[in-house]
Design a protein around this motif. Structure first.
Motif: not given
Length: 180
Positions: A54-58, A78-81, A87-88, A122-125
């Motif tokens: 669940r990617i949130d970009v702020t 970038i947050a991954n909840e 991966t971007l 990569s954006v880890a869980a």
């Protein structure tokens, strides 16, 4: 006859021993499976098992380019909840001609720094990525029409699993925002 009774008695003792040994040998794997099942049940119950990213970009920011410089930098948080890593892989910007690239800043000897392009990040869980001039950022070609502080630039970030996320970034003067 005595010989038969002794043999039957010995067989009964042997059968009891086999039964006891078999029960003990079965108990260990059954206990291990029970503990594993309890752990998996807890993991599923918390909602983390197999849940998608669940990617949130702020906090989109683009540094106002200096005169005569063909590129500038952009940064996002970038947050991954979710329960899976993502991966971007690609970034585009509306109104910008040329390729926006992912970059990693590295330090060289004597406090020199250089930029190297990277293919993805990569954006880890359950974690995040805060882009900054000291790590990962975006290298953005400067448009022909100059940006002013406060302008909004729309970026599209493409993630391998989550698809695309469209987010605005505000143009800021270098030094006007802290990345700490």
């Amino acid at each position: 006859m005595k010989w038969i009774k002794d043999r039957v008695s010995a067989v009964r003792r042997l059968d009891r021993r086999r039964l006891r040994d078999g029960a003990l040998a079965t108990l260990v794997p059954v206990a291990a499976c029970s503990v594993t099942l309890a752990g998996l049940t807890t993991w599923v119950g918390t909602g983390r098992a197999g849940s998608p990213a669940r990617i949130d970009v702020t906090h989109g920011r683009v540094l106002m380019p200096s005169a005569g410089v063909p590129e500038t930098a952009a940064f996002f948080d970038i947050a991954n909840e979710g329960g899976s890593a993502d991966t971007l892989v690609r970034v585009t910007a509306r109104g910008v001609f040329g390729e926006v690239s992912l970059s990693q800043h590295r330090m060289g000897q004597g406090n020199s720094a250089y930029r190297s392009e990277i293919d993805s990040v990569s954006v880890a869980a359950g974690a995040g990525l805060d882009m900054s001039p000291h790590g990962v950022d975006l290298t953005v070609p400067v448009p022909s029409a100059p940006w002013q502080a406060g302008d909004l630039v729309t970026f599209t970030l493409e993630f391998r699993r989550s698809g695309t996320v469209e987010v605005p970034a505000v143009v800021v003067r270098p030094g006007a925002v802290s990345f700490e």
